[in-house]
Scaffold this motif. Structure first.
Motif, short mmCIF file in Angstrom:
data_model
loop_
_atom_site.label_atom_id
_atom_site.label_comp_id
_atom_site.label_asym_id
_atom_site.label_seq_id
_atom_site.Cartn_x
_atom_site.Cartn_y
_atom_site.Cartn_z
N GLN A 106 0.92 -1.40 0.10
CA GLN A 106 0.05 -0.12 -0.07
C GLN A 106 0.82 1.39 -0.03
OE1 GLN A 106 -2.25 -1.39 3.55
NE2 GLN A 106 -4.07 -1.78 2.38
N GLU A 107 1.90 1.54 0.54
CA GLU A 107 2.91 2.51 0.64
C GLU A 107 3.53 2.74 -0.63
OE1 GLU A 107 3.81 2.31 5.68
OE2 GLU A 107 5.33 1.69 4.25
N TRP A 108 4.13 1.49 -1.10
CA TRP A 108 4.79 1.90 -2.27
C TRP A 108 3.79 2.40 -3.64
CZ3 TRP A 108 9.77 2.87 -3.19
CH2 TRP A 108 10.07 2.57 -4.59
N GLY A 109 2.56 1.62 -3.36
CA GLY A 109 1.51 1.91 -4.49
C GLY A 109 1.34 3.32 -4.26
N ALA A 110 1.00 3.98 -2.97
CA ALA A 110 0.74 5.36 -2.90
C ALA A 110 1.66 6.23 -3.37
CB ALA A 110 0.32 5.41 -1.48
N PHE A 111 2.88 5.73 -2.99
CA PHE A 111 4.24 6.75 -3.45
C PHE A 111 4.19 6.72 -4.82
CE2 PHE A 111 8.56 6.63 -4.25
CZ PHE A 111 9.07 8.09 -3.76
N SER A 112 3.87 5.98 -5.60
CA SER A 112 3.88 5.71 -7.11
C SER A 112 3.05 6.54 -7.59
CB SER A 112 3.87 4.18 -7.58
OG SER A 112 4.92 3.57 -6.99
N ARG A 113 1.58 6.28 -7.27
CA ARG A 113 0.61 7.03 -7.55
C ARG A 113 0.76 8.70 -7.43
NH1 ARG A 113 -1.88 2.53 -5.69
NH2 ARG A 113 -2.51 3.61 -3.71
N GLU A 114 1.43 9.03 -6.14
CA GLU A 114 1.57 10.44 -5.89
C GLU A 114 2.54 11.17 -6.84
OE1 GLU A 114 3.31 10.41 -1.84
OE2 GLU A 114 1.14 10.06 -1.05
N ARG A 115 3.57 10.25 -7.41
CA ARG A 115 4.42 10.79 -8.35
C ARG A 115 3.83 10.44 -9.92
NH1 ARG A 115 9.46 11.42 -6.72
NH2 ARG A 115 10.38 11.23 -8.79
N GLY A 116 2.80 9.78 -10.04
CA GLY A 116 2.09 9.67 -11.25
C GLY A 116 2.96 8.84 -12.29
N GLU A 117 3.74 7.75 -11.39
CA GLU A 117 4.71 6.79 -12.30
C GLU A 117 4.22 5.39 -11.86
OE1 GLU A 117 8.75 7.97 -12.49
OE2 GLU A 117 8.36 9.62 -10.91
N SER A 118 4.55 4.71 -12.54
CA SER A 118 4.71 3.26 -12.12
C SER A 118 6.12 2.74 -11.73
CB SER A 118 4.22 2.52 -13.55
OG SER A 118 4.12 0.90 -13.04
N LEU A 119 6.28 2.36 -10.42
CA LEU A 119 7.67 2.33 -10.21
C LEU A 119 7.74 0.53 -9.78
CD1 LEU A 119 7.87 5.09 -7.57
CD2 LEU A 119 8.66 5.25 -9.84
N PRO A 120 8.93 0.22 -9.78
CA PRO A 120 9.27 -1.27 -9.82
C PRO A 120 9.09 -1.75 -8.46
CG PRO A 120 11.19 -0.01 -10.35
CD PRO A 120 10.13 0.93 -10.34
N ALA A 121 8.82 -2.92 -8.12
CA ALA A 121 9.43 -3.55 -6.95
C ALA A 121 9.04 -5.23 -7.26
CB ALA A 121 8.10 -3.18 -5.80
N MET A 122 9.34 -5.97 -6.21
CA MET A 122 9.21 -7.30 -6.22
C MET A 122 8.22 -7.56 -5.07
SD MET A 122 12.64 -9.35 -7.23
CE MET A 122 13.41 -9.29 -8.88
N ILE A 123 7.38 -8.67 -4.97
CA ILE A 123 6.21 -8.68 -3.98
C ILE A 123 6.68 -10.09 -3.45
CG2 ILE A 123 3.81 -8.89 -3.38
CD1 ILE A 123 3.34 -6.75 -5.48
N HIS A 124 6.96 -10.13 -2.34
CA HIS A 124 7.33 -11.46 -1.50
C HIS A 124 5.74 -12.10 -1.03
CE1 HIS A 124 9.98 -13.66 1.57
NE2 HIS A 124 9.15 -14.49 1.07
N LEU A 125 5.56 -13.41 -1.51
CA LEU A 125 4.39 -14.23 -0.95
C LEU A 125 4.99 -15.40 -0.01
CD1 LEU A 125 2.70 -14.32 -4.50
CD2 LEU A 125 2.21 -12.68 -2.62
#
Length: 361
Positions: A106-125
């Protein structure tokens, strides 16, 4: 008169290429966390980059920053993830976070949307380790709310094997199947699951990106078989002093070794402060030239004692080089004698142990 580790960068590169072949169609990255398993982050990562590695994994953000100062291109992933205070700096240095819980997503998604960009991440399941990673409940929530991924460029879905070094343990297959099950409910992206041992389970386990670690550095990823990897490190220390001893004398703290015959004891400049574990007291042998000598007495903070009675004086003298880990005694064998694993011995190498590199570019 200081201890040193001799590290062959060409052998690390050869181990990497071997694992790339093992990975088949999957890309092969490299875990370089913990100072590249104690062997030196920058020299090791540079050798891996020259061998073709483009995906590097660190545990801490500080490690990633140190690596990025020397590796200007390629992907660097922080396995522990980032704090919100580090987001902007990570972005500026092209460092990718591993998102380990729903809040991080949620935090990384919010940071990305605030910048108007799609930012890279890996997600650990998490598929059974119960350490880091989205829990089954969080995974189910994410599967029902794909909008939480808005603004995130998923570089990979990741998980981590718990028992891949145990080749009769069914948990490895169970983890693979759990991962496939949850991924059927999530957006498509590359998959990263294999550690060093996982690569030896076959192509059904490889997916898209492997993250080997200890095998790069000579540890055996297949403990039930002969080690397929090449040793990359030998550990050495000089003799500081030799003394004559008589029967009934004792050696070291707690007088834990009793002299049985007239002979000679050598003392070398290495101890548990340098990462040579106290659990190795009165265990194992060293090489002095072509001659073996047993370790006697307690491993103390700075010193180790050896019985050199049967070593010719021309070989065992003040300043002579002593090999504690090498062809005669592998890192895995020394770890077994200490009741631990080679990961711990490698990463325990202290700052006082000088790292000397062979075949540096």
């Amino acid at each position: 008169m200081t201890p040193y580790a001799l590290i062959d960068l060409a052998t690390i590169a050869a181990n990497y290429r071997f694992l790339c072949d093992k990975a088949g169609k999957a890309r092969c990255g490299a875990a370089v966390k913990a100072n590249a398993y104690g062997l030196g982050l920058v020299p090791v990562a540079s050798a891996l980059k020259n061998a073709g590695c483009t995906n590097f994994f660190t545990a801490h953000f500080s490690e990633a920053l140190a690596l990025r100062a020397h590796i200007k291109d390629g992907e660097i992933v922080v396995l522990h993830g980032l704090s919100k205070n580090d987001f902007a700096q990570a972005l500026a240095h092209n460092i990718t976070p591993m998102l380990n819980h729903l809040g991080a997503v949620q935090e990384w998604g919010a940071f990305s949307r605030e910048r108007g960009e799609s930012l890279p991440a890996m997600i650990h399941l998490d598929t059974g380790m119960n350490r880091l990673g989205l829990s089954p409940a969080e995974q189910a929530h994410l599967a029902a709310h794909h909008d939480l991924l808005d603004g995130i460029e998923i570089k990979a879905w990741a998980s981590h094997f718990a028992c891949a070094d145990e080749f009769d343990n069914p948990m490895t297959t169970q983890q693979r199947d759990r991962l496939n099950s949850i991924l059927s409910q999530l957006p498509s992206a590359p998959i990263s699951l294999c550690n060093s041992s996982g690569l030896f389970w076959g192509e059904d386990y490889h997916f898209d990106l492997a993250r080997p670690g200890v095998a790069l550095y000579g540890g055996n990823p297949t403990p039930h078989l002969a080690n397929p990897m090449k040793a990359v490190m030998t550990l050495h220390s000089p003799i500081l002093q030799i003394r004559d001893v008589e029967a009934a004398m004792t050696v070291g703290y707690a007088a834990s070794h009793s002299i049985k015959r007239k002979g000679r004891v050598a003392t070398i400049a290495l101890g548990y402060a340098d990462g040579y574990h106290r659990a190795l007291s009165n265990k194992g042998t060293v090489m002095i030239g072509q001659h073996q000598a047993p370790l006697i007495g307690r491993v103390s903070m700075d010193l180790i004692t050896l019985d050199v009675t049967d070593v010719p004086e021309a070989a065992a003298h003040v300043g002579a080089d002593v090999t504690l880990i090498g062809a005669h005694r592998t890192i895995d064998q020394a770890a077994d004698e200490a009741g631990t694993i080679c990961y711990e011995l490698l990463t325990s190498l202290g700052e006082r142990v000088r790292r000397d590199y062979l075949n540096a570019a």
